[in-house]
Design a protein around this motif. Structure first.
Motif, PDB file in Angstrom:
ATOM      1  N   UNK A 136      31.829  -0.157  46.082  1.00 41.81           N
ATOM      2  CA  UNK A 136      31.317  -1.418  46.613  1.00 41.81           C
ATOM      3  C   UNK A 136      29.793  -1.472  46.528  1.00 41.81           C
ATOM      4  N   UNK A 137      29.141  -0.349  46.839  1.00 41.36           N
ATOM      5  CA  UNK A 137      27.682  -0.320  46.833  1.00 41.36           C
ATOM      6  C   UNK A 137      27.141  -0.514  45.415  1.00 41.36           C
ATOM      7  N   UNK A 138      27.685   0.239  44.459  1.00 42.29           N
ATOM      8  CA  UNK A 138      27.220   0.107  43.079  1.00 42.29           C
ATOM      9  C   UNK A 138      27.549  -1.276  42.516  1.00 42.29           C
ATOM     10  N   UNK A 139      28.741  -1.771  42.809  1.00 43.66           N
ATOM     11  CA  UNK A 139      29.147  -3.081  42.296  1.00 43.66           C
ATOM     12  C   UNK A 139      28.270  -4.197  42.866  1.00 43.66           C
ATOM     13  N   UNK A 140      27.844  -4.036  44.106  1.00 48.52           N
ATOM     14  CA  UNK A 140      26.986  -5.041  44.737  1.00 48.52           C
ATOM     15  C   UNK A 140      25.587  -5.009  44.142  1.00 48.52           C
ATOM     16  N   UNK A 141      25.074  -3.815  43.865  1.00 48.74           N
ATOM     17  CA  UNK A 141      23.716  -3.681  43.355  1.00 48.74           C
ATOM     18  C   UNK A 141      23.596  -4.010  41.868  1.00 48.74           C
ATOM     19  N   UNK A 142      24.686  -3.832  41.125  1.00 54.63           N
ATOM     20  CA  UNK A 142      24.642  -3.977  39.678  1.00 54.63           C
ATOM     21  C   UNK A 142      24.099  -5.328  39.199  1.00 54.63           C
ATOM     22  N   UNK A 143      24.647  -6.474  39.645  1.00 53.07           N
ATOM     23  CA  UNK A 143      24.206  -7.750  39.070  1.00 53.07           C
ATOM     24  C   UNK A 143      22.765  -8.124  39.402  1.00 53.07           C
ATOM     25  N   UNK A 144      22.216  -7.566  40.473  1.00 54.22           N
ATOM     26  CA  UNK A 144      20.870  -7.968  40.909  1.00 54.22           C
ATOM     27  C   UNK A 144      19.792  -6.941  40.572  1.00 54.22           C
ATOM     28  N   UNK A 145      20.189  -5.790  40.036  1.00 55.94           N
ATOM     29  CA  UNK A 145      19.213  -4.748  39.710  1.00 55.94           C
ATOM     30  C   UNK A 145      18.343  -5.188  38.527  1.00 55.94           C
ATOM     31  N   UNK A 146      17.018  -5.080  38.686  1.00 56.68           N
ATOM     32  CA  UNK A 146      16.105  -5.537  37.641  1.00 56.68           C
ATOM     33  C   UNK A 146      15.933  -4.534  36.509  1.00 56.68           C
ATOM     34  N   UNK A 147      16.035  -3.244  36.811  1.00 60.44           N
ATOM     35  CA  UNK A 147      15.799  -2.223  35.794  1.00 60.44           C
ATOM     36  C   UNK A 147      17.076  -1.972  34.985  1.00 60.44           C
ATOM     37  N   UNK A 148      16.959  -2.136  33.672  1.00 54.72           N
ATOM     38  CA  UNK A 148      18.137  -1.981  32.822  1.00 54.72           C
ATOM     39  C   UNK A 148      18.689  -0.556  32.869  1.00 54.72           C
ATOM     40  N   UNK A 149      17.806   0.442  33.044  1.00 56.19           N
ATOM     41  CA  UNK A 149      18.273   1.828  33.121  1.00 56.19           C
ATOM     42  C   UNK A 149      19.186   2.036  34.325  1.00 56.19           C
ATOM     43  N   UNK A 150      18.841   1.403  35.446  1.00 56.60           N
ATOM     44  CA  UNK A 150      19.684   1.523  36.628  1.00 56.60           C
ATOM     45  C   UNK A 150      20.976   0.741  36.456  1.00 56.60           C
ATOM     46  N   UNK A 151      20.903  -0.437  35.833  1.00 53.76           N
ATOM     47  CA  UNK A 151      22.133  -1.209  35.605  1.00 53.76           C
ATOM     48  C   UNK A 151      23.096  -0.409  34.728  1.00 53.76           C
ATOM     49  N   UNK A 152      22.560   0.235  33.684  1.00 50.76           N
ATOM     50  CA  UNK A 152      23.411   1.056  32.828  1.00 50.76           C
ATOM     51  C   UNK A 152      24.006   2.211  33.625  1.00 50.76           C
ATOM     52  N   UNK A 153      23.214   2.821  34.477  1.00 49.64           N
ATOM     53  CA  UNK A 153      23.732   3.918  35.297  1.00 49.64           C
ATOM     54  C   UNK A 153      24.844   3.463  36.229  1.00 49.64           C
ATOM     55  N   UNK A 154      24.674   2.291  36.843  1.00 47.53           N
ATOM     56  CA  UNK A 154      25.722   1.754  37.713  1.00 47.53           C
ATOM     57  C   UNK A 154      27.010   1.513  36.924  1.00 47.53           C
ATOM     58  N   UNK A 155      26.864   0.913  35.731  1.00 44.49           N
ATOM     59  CA  UNK A 155      28.039   0.622  34.917  1.00 44.49           C
ATOM     60  C   UNK A 155      28.733   1.917  34.499  1.00 44.49           C
ATOM     61  N   UNK A 156      27.959   2.922  34.086  1.00 49.92           N
ATOM     62  CA  UNK A 156      28.546   4.193  33.677  1.00 49.92           C
ATOM     63  C   UNK A 156      29.254   4.871  34.847  1.00 49.92           C
ATOM     64  N   UNK A 157      28.669   4.776  36.030  1.00 49.13           N
ATOM     65  CA  UNK A 157      29.299   5.397  37.202  1.00 49.13           C
ATOM     66  C   UNK A 157      30.574   4.654  37.588  1.00 49.13           C
ATOM     67  N   UNK A 181      32.226  -8.009  34.958  1.00 50.05           N
ATOM     68  CA  UNK A 181      32.269  -9.292  34.247  1.00 50.05           C
ATOM     69  C   UNK A 181      30.920  -9.996  34.315  1.00 50.05           C
ATOM     70  N   UNK A 182      30.236  -9.828  35.424  1.00 53.00           N
ATOM     71  CA  UNK A 182      28.961 -10.518  35.632  1.00 53.00           C
ATOM     72  C   UNK A 182      27.859 -10.007  34.714  1.00 53.00           C
TER      73      UNK A 182
END
Length: 224
Positions: free
Chosen positions: A46-67, A81-82
């Motif tokens: 839930x935490x990663x899914x919530x942070x993913x769409x609003x995270x500005x840094x692409x490196x962190x978004x990729x990390x969330x998706x990989x996790x 999907x977002x």
């Protein structure tokens, strides 16, 4: 009683987020594993899914998706999907691949909408995801649209995806591709798929391996 302490907004949390953008993959992965431990009481997915769409840094978004991909949790479908239109090619590709693995039909429409992605690797991940989600109609539509304006790698990816299912409509379309496609690589792959389908449908039950299904009125997943 042991409790897990969560350092939301603390120096430790900030340090881990910093390490999660490190150029070294091992450092990034270690940071995300540590973040998962810190977020345990809040629910990691839930935490990663919530942070993913609003995270500005692409490196962190990729990390969330990989996790999220590693955890294979259907609660992540909406967040994945977002980001199918994310600025990062890697984020889009991993998100598409993960949606296919999760098997939730709610992802079909967003994946269809993303089929025009400008990056071949992302398009191929989307095609494979739609095949994994049994969206036979879209795969058949892509096969029908084959002409020289469709890049050869896209045609190969679509034929490969169609080969995952024994289904009368796509089998007939593959036969047409063998007869008319201008690319020898595409024709040869389509023929190999048809040969494998023929083997799957013609062999006797007593000699057929368990992983090799026989054709029926509905689509069957073809064992690999």
């Amino acid at each position: 009683m042991h409790t897990t302490k969560v350092y939301g907004g603390s120096g430790i949390d900030n340090d881990l987020h910093h390490n999660a953008t490190d150029p070294n993959f091992s450092v990034r992965r270690s940071a995300f594993h540590s973040l998962a431990g810190l977020y345990y009481n809040y629910g990691v997915v839930e935490r990663f899914a919530t942070q993913l769409p609003t995270e500005r840094k692409s490196e962190l978004r990729l990390g969330y998706v990989e996790e999220l991909a590693r955890r294979q949790d259907a609660r992540a479908v909406r967040a994945l999907c977002a980001v199918l239109d994310d600025d990062s090619d890697a984020v889009r590709e991993v998100a598409a691949r993960t949606l296919g693995e999760l098997g939730d039909s709610d992802a079909i429409e967003p994946l269809r909408a993303a089929l025009s992605d400008p990056v071949p690797a992302v398009r191929h991940a989307i095609i494979n995801a739609l095949a994994a989600l049994r969206d036979i109609g879209t795969i058949a539509t892509l096969l029908v649209s084959f002409d020289e304006s469709v890049p050869e790698p896209d045609r190969i990816a679509t034929v490969h995806a169609a080969g995952a299912w024994i289904e009368p409509t796509t089998t007939a379309l593959l036969g047409g591709i063998v007869a008319r496609d201008g690319s020898a690589a595409v024709r040869n792959l389509a023929q190999r798929v048809l040969d494998l389908h023929a083997k799957a449908t013609d062999c006797a039950p007593e000699t057929r391996p368990e992983w090799l299904p026989c054709c029926s009125t509905g689509p069957r997943r073809l064992g690999r």
